[in-house]
Design an enzyme around this catalytic site. Structure first.
Site, short mmCIF file in Angstrom:
data_model
loop_
_atom_site.label_atom_id
_atom_site.label_comp_id
_atom_site.label_asym_id
_atom_site.label_seq_id
_atom_site.Cartn_x
_atom_site.Cartn_y
_atom_site.Cartn_z
N ASN A 85 -8.00 -2.26 -1.10
CA ASN A 85 -7.33 -3.28 -0.48
C ASN A 85 -7.48 -3.01 1.16
OD1 ASN A 85 -4.03 -4.55 -0.30
ND2 ASN A 85 -5.79 -5.80 0.13
N ILE B 4 0.85 -0.56 -5.32
CA ILE B 4 1.06 0.49 -4.11
C ILE B 4 -0.26 0.59 -3.29
CG2 ILE B 4 1.45 2.78 -3.26
CD1 ILE B 4 3.94 1.50 -4.52
N LYS B 5 -0.08 -0.19 -1.95
CA LYS B 5 -1.24 0.24 -1.20
C LYS B 5 -1.07 1.61 -0.50
CE LYS B 5 -4.01 -1.71 2.38
NZ LYS B 5 -4.28 -2.88 3.74
N GLU B 6 -2.06 2.59 -0.73
CA GLU B 6 -1.77 3.95 -0.21
C GLU B 6 -2.77 4.28 0.84
OE1 GLU B 6 -0.15 6.64 0.50
OE2 GLU B 6 0.74 6.24 -1.29
#
Length: 307
Positions: free
Chosen positions: A212, A166-168
């Site tokens: 990221n 998951i890129k939060e």
């Protein structure tokens, strides 16, 4: 064969370099990828928001992926942004990325006229079923207009095996990261921080596995992650505090600031942003130069930064 990917550490989002005439500058892109591998990042992402993916044609996207994978040379994995408003087209982009040697794909949700989390889940279910690559779910409502609940993200993690990260990027990110951590009982997956590392230290404290994002000094993020992993959170906080003015300045709307820093670092030849995006104006460029001189006095920006 693409190198394996763990989704822990630092995965810079790369800019797509252009010449002054707005044509692709693939030579600069290759140099950018090789520099990232040299400084020890854990992987890179192309064709994200910073990569101006929405301003590229299909042939250009393919050229970017081919160039990045070739420049990485198996040293680091390449994640490819494959977001599209249409499910079928998104799948096509995922399959093309896989055929070109991508290690994973990053996909943001498709906006519906009437918000519907059931449709969002179905979108990801079809994408996950249609590709053999690990899938990074990008939670970035600022660019997508889609607000995904923690419950929805946990459902994806539980039901879709190749949702691998998951890129939060949905503030308040520290709270959401903690909630995701608490909810991942049976299948924990990595969570990476975006938003230019704006809330980076707070995200690391609440359970982020790294970054990221497109901050133009990934060496800083590597040092923060290494300090946090070593249990030296005070050092991580001090690094964050030192570079916070630059992180904030970079976070202004648009990508011109980051591209100018990459140019100053000698990584891309030109800071051109493809139209209708705006280039950096003279006043902002002067402010940036003054800020860099304040934070990094006498430092050769073209060399890897020692933090």
């Amino acid at each position: 064969m693409s190198p394996s990917i763990r989704f822990q550490g630092v995965y810079p989002i790369l800019a797509t370099p252009f010449h002054e005439d707005e044509n692709l500058d693939l030579k600069s892109l290759g140099r950018l990828v090789r520099f990232m591998a040299d400084i020890g990042v854990d992987g890179v992402t192309v064709l994200g928001v910073l990569g101006e993916a929405n301003r590229l044609g299909d042939g250009e996207r393919e050229a970017v992926v081919r160039t990045a994978v070739a420049a990485a040379g198996g040293r680091i994995p390449v994640i490819v942004g494959a977001s599209h408003a249409g499910t079928h087209a998104c799948l096509d982009l995922c399959r093309k990325a896989e055929s070109l040697g991508a290690a994973a794909v990053m996909v943001a949700p498709s906006q519906e006229p009437v918000p519907n989390e059931g449709r969002t889940f179905e979108f990801y279910r079809r994408v996950a079923a249609g590709t053999g690559l690990p899938l990074v779910v990008q939670d970035h409502p600022a660019s997508t207009g889609v607000h995904m609940s923690v419950a929805l993200l946990l459902r994806m993690i539980a039901k879709l095996p190749n949702v691998a990260c998951i890129k939060e990027e949905a503030p308040p990110t520290p709270v959401r990261i903690a909630a995701l951590r608490d909810g991942m009982k049976n299948r924990p997956v990595p969570i990476l921080t975006g938003l230019g590392a704006l809330y980076g230290i707070f995200d690391l404290e609440r359970g982020s596995d790294g970054f990221n994002t497109g901050f133009a000094f990934p060496e800083v993020l590597i040092a923060m992650v290494e300090a946090a992993k070593a249990g030296d959170i005070e050092r991580a906080r001090n690094i964050y505090a030192r570079f916070l003015p630059l992180i904030v300045f970079e976070q202004q709307p648009g990508i011109a600031v980051r591209k100018e820093i990459l140019r100053l670092r000698g990584l891309i030849e030109n800071a051109k942003v493809r139209h209708p995006g705006a280039d950096l104006d003279a006043g902002a460029a002067a402010q940036l130069r003054a800020l860099l001189d304040k934070i990094l006095p006498g430092i050769d920006l073209t060399k890897p930064l020692i933090v």
